[in-house]
Design a protein around this motif. Structure first.
Motif, PDB file in Angstrom:
ATOM      1  N   MET A   1       0.684  -1.169   0.145  1.00 36.20           N
ATOM      2  CA  MET A   1      -0.102   0.022   0.030  1.00 36.20           C
ATOM      3  C   MET A   1       0.893   1.124  -0.131  1.00 36.20           C
ATOM      4  O   MET A   1       0.542   2.167  -0.698  1.00 36.20           O
ATOM      5  N   ALA A   2       2.176   1.153   0.508  1.00 40.16           N
ATOM      6  CA  ALA A   2       2.918   2.348   0.666  1.00 40.16           C
ATOM      7  C   ALA A   2       3.343   2.640  -0.662  1.00 40.16           C
ATOM      8  O   ALA A   2       3.536   3.704  -1.171  1.00 40.16           O
ATOM      9  N   GLU A   3       3.735   1.307  -1.391  1.00 38.62           N
ATOM     10  CA  GLU A   3       4.152   1.630  -2.789  1.00 38.62           C
ATOM     11  C   GLU A   3       3.188   2.329  -3.721  1.00 38.62           C
ATOM     12  O   GLU A   3       3.529   3.122  -4.561  1.00 38.62           O
ATOM     13  N   ILE A   4       1.879   2.166  -3.340  1.00 36.06           N
ATOM     14  CA  ILE A   4       0.825   2.766  -4.167  1.00 36.06           C
ATOM     15  C   ILE A   4       0.738   4.133  -3.805  1.00 36.06           C
ATOM     16  O   ILE A   4       0.572   4.947  -4.669  1.00 36.06           O
ATOM     17  N   GLU A   5       0.763   4.469  -2.494  1.00 34.61           N
ATOM     18  CA  GLU A   5       0.714   5.828  -2.202  1.00 34.61           C
ATOM     19  C   GLU A   5       1.980   6.624  -2.762  1.00 34.61           C
ATOM     20  O   GLU A   5       1.826   7.753  -3.148  1.00 34.61           O
ATOM     21  N   LEU A   6       3.092   6.100  -2.679  1.00 31.67           N
ATOM     22  CA  LEU A   6       4.085   6.614  -3.312  1.00 31.67           C
ATOM     23  C   LEU A   6       4.309   6.911  -4.853  1.00 31.67           C
ATOM     24  O   LEU A   6       4.614   8.034  -5.592  1.00 31.67           O
ATOM     25  N   SER A   7       3.417   6.039  -5.556  1.00 35.03           N
ATOM     26  CA  SER A   7       3.256   5.979  -7.052  1.00 35.03           C
ATOM     27  C   SER A   7       2.321   7.020  -7.360  1.00 35.03           C
ATOM     28  O   SER A   7       2.419   8.007  -8.159  1.00 35.03           O
ATOM     29  N   ARG A  11       2.929  10.650  -9.366  1.00 33.61           N
ATOM     30  CA  ARG A  11       1.946  11.141 -10.486  1.00 33.61           C
ATOM     31  C   ARG A  11       1.326  12.751 -10.438  1.00 33.61           C
ATOM     32  O   ARG A  11       1.370  13.196 -11.143  1.00 33.61           O
ATOM     33  N   GLN A  12       1.091  12.603  -9.210  1.00 33.88           N
ATOM     34  CA  GLN A  12       0.302  13.869  -8.960  1.00 33.88           C
ATOM     35  C   GLN A  12       1.143  15.061  -8.554  1.00 33.88           C
ATOM     36  O   GLN A  12       0.526  16.123  -8.456  1.00 33.88           O
ATOM     37  N   CYS A  13       2.300  14.868  -7.905  1.00 34.28           N
ATOM     38  CA  CYS A  13       2.876  15.979  -7.203  1.00 34.28           C
ATOM     39  C   CYS A  13       4.400  16.138  -7.664  1.00 34.28           C
ATOM     40  O   CYS A  13       4.745  17.223  -7.874  1.00 34.28           O
ATOM     41  N   LEU A  14       4.979  15.108  -8.156  1.00 35.32           N
ATOM     42  CA  LEU A  14       6.134  15.397  -8.467  1.00 35.32           C
ATOM     43  C   LEU A  14       6.628  15.042  -9.659  1.00 35.32           C
ATOM     44  O   LEU A  14       7.850  14.683 -10.222  1.00 35.32           O
ATOM     45  N   SER A  15       5.801  15.136 -10.687  1.00 34.19           N
ATOM     46  CA  SER A  15       5.909  14.981 -12.170  1.00 34.19           C
ATOM     47  C   SER A  15       6.562  16.166 -12.807  1.00 34.19           C
ATOM     48  O   SER A  15       6.550  16.004 -14.195  1.00 34.19           O
ATOM     49  N   ARG A  16       7.207  17.034 -12.011  1.00 37.92           N
ATOM     50  CA  ARG A  16       7.858  18.323 -12.689  1.00 37.92           C
ATOM     51  C   ARG A  16       9.246  18.420 -11.876  1.00 37.92           C
ATOM     52  O   ARG A  16       9.480  17.735 -10.836  1.00 37.92           O
ATOM     53  N   ARG A  17      10.132  19.161 -12.362  1.00 34.45           N
ATOM     54  CA  ARG A  17      11.298  19.567 -11.639  1.00 34.45           C
ATOM     55  C   ARG A  17      10.886  20.329 -10.528  1.00 34.45           C
ATOM     56  O   ARG A  17      10.382  21.517 -10.405  1.00 34.45           O
ATOM     57  N   TRP A  31       0.477  18.286  -0.421  1.00 34.17           N
ATOM     58  CA  TRP A  31      -0.377  17.042  -1.270  1.00 34.17           C
ATOM     59  C   TRP A  31      -0.891  16.219  -0.319  1.00 34.17           C
ATOM     60  O   TRP A  31      -2.087  15.901  -0.339  1.00 34.17           O
ATOM     61  N   ALA A  32       0.021  15.754   0.775  1.00 32.71           N
ATOM     62  CA  ALA A  32      -0.459  15.096   1.943  1.00 32.71           C
ATOM     63  C   ALA A  32      -1.568  15.590   2.829  1.00 32.71           C
ATOM     64  O   ALA A  32      -2.486  14.956   3.131  1.00 32.71           O
ATOM     65  N   SER A  33      -1.669  16.803   2.971  1.00 30.63           N
ATOM     66  CA  SER A  33      -2.606  17.652   3.633  1.00 30.63           C
ATOM     67  C   SER A  33      -4.033  17.648   2.730  1.00 30.63           C
ATOM     68  O   SER A  33      -5.008  17.152   3.170  1.00 30.63           O
ATOM     69  N   GLN A  34      -4.136  17.825   1.609  1.00 33.77           N
ATOM     70  CA  GLN A  34      -5.129  17.579   0.507  1.00 33.77           C
ATOM     71  C   GLN A  34      -5.531  16.327   0.564  1.00 33.77           C
ATOM     72  O   GLN A  34      -6.828  15.946   0.678  1.00 33.77           O
ATOM     73  N   ARG A  35      -4.848  15.424   0.494  1.00 31.96           N
ATOM     74  CA  ARG A  35      -5.069  13.900   0.379  1.00 31.96           C
ATOM     75  C   ARG A  35      -5.641  13.309   1.679  1.00 31.96           C
ATOM     76  O   ARG A  35      -6.750  12.627   1.521  1.00 31.96           O
ATOM     77  N   ASN A  36      -5.198  13.646   2.758  1.00 34.31           N
ATOM     78  CA  ASN A  36      -5.891  13.259   4.081  1.00 34.31           C
ATOM     79  C   ASN A  36      -7.222  14.185   4.331  1.00 34.31           C
ATOM     80  O   ASN A  36      -8.152  13.501   4.859  1.00 34.31           O
ATOM     81  N   SER A  37      -7.259  15.378   3.812  1.00 34.67           N
ATOM     82  CA  SER A  37      -8.592  16.187   4.089  1.00 34.67           C
ATOM     83  C   SER A  37      -9.750  15.373   3.268  1.00 34.67           C
ATOM     84  O   SER A  37     -10.968  15.782   3.745  1.00 34.67           O
ATOM     85  N   ILE A  38      -9.302  14.810   2.202  1.00 36.81           N
ATOM     86  CA  ILE A  38     -10.532  14.137   1.396  1.00 36.81           C
ATOM     87  C   ILE A  38     -10.809  12.781   1.753  1.00 36.81           C
ATOM     88  O   ILE A  38     -11.543  12.075   1.125  1.00 36.81           O
ATOM     89  N   ASN A  39     -10.125  12.167   3.004  1.00 33.37           N
ATOM     90  CA  ASN A  39     -10.309  10.840   3.235  1.00 33.37           C
ATOM     91  C   ASN A  39     -10.078  10.125   2.161  1.00 33.37           C
ATOM     92  O   ASN A  39     -10.998   9.099   1.934  1.00 33.37           O
ATOM     93  N   SER A  40      -8.925  10.113   1.290  1.00 28.01           N
ATOM     94  CA  SER A  40      -8.763   8.960   0.307  1.00 28.01           C
ATOM     95  C   SER A  40      -8.426   7.782   0.888  1.00 28.01           C
ATOM     96  O   SER A  40      -7.794   7.478   1.667  1.00 28.01           O
ATOM     97  N   LYS A  41      -9.078   6.706   0.139  1.00 28.40           N
ATOM     98  CA  LYS A  41      -9.109   5.471   0.618  1.00 28.40           C
ATOM     99  C   LYS A  41      -8.659   4.495  -0.639  1.00 28.40           C
ATOM    100  O   LYS A  41      -8.642   5.103  -1.861  1.00 28.40           O
TER     101      LYS A  41
END
Length: 65
Positions: A1-7, A11-17, A31-41
């Motif tokens: 699951m950790a690998e999925i979160e890192l992926s 893709r969503q945050c680190l796709s640029r320099r 990114w983490a705050s936004q992801r946690n605020s919407i209770n991503s499952k």
């Protein structure tokens, strides 16, 4: 699951320099705050039964006589 979160992070945050470590920390934190605020499952689809079937060749078989 950790690998999925890192992926997802990649893709969503680190796709640029990102120029420096400070900005990286800020971006990842936002990114983490936004992801946690919407209770991503995550829907886990790979069951134990699937693992036994898919990985059967990795497990030794024991013959009882």
């Amino acid at each position: 699951m950790a690998e999925i979160e890192l992926s997802i992070l990649s893709r969503q945050c680190l796709s640029r320099r990102i120029p420096d470590q400070g900005i990286l920390r800020t971006e990842v934190s936002a990114w983490a705050s936004q992801r946690n605020s919407i209770n991503s499952k995550m829907e886990w689809r790979f069951t134990t039964e699937d693992a036994w079937i898919k990985l059967a060749k990795l497990y030794p078989t024991i013959k009882l006589e």
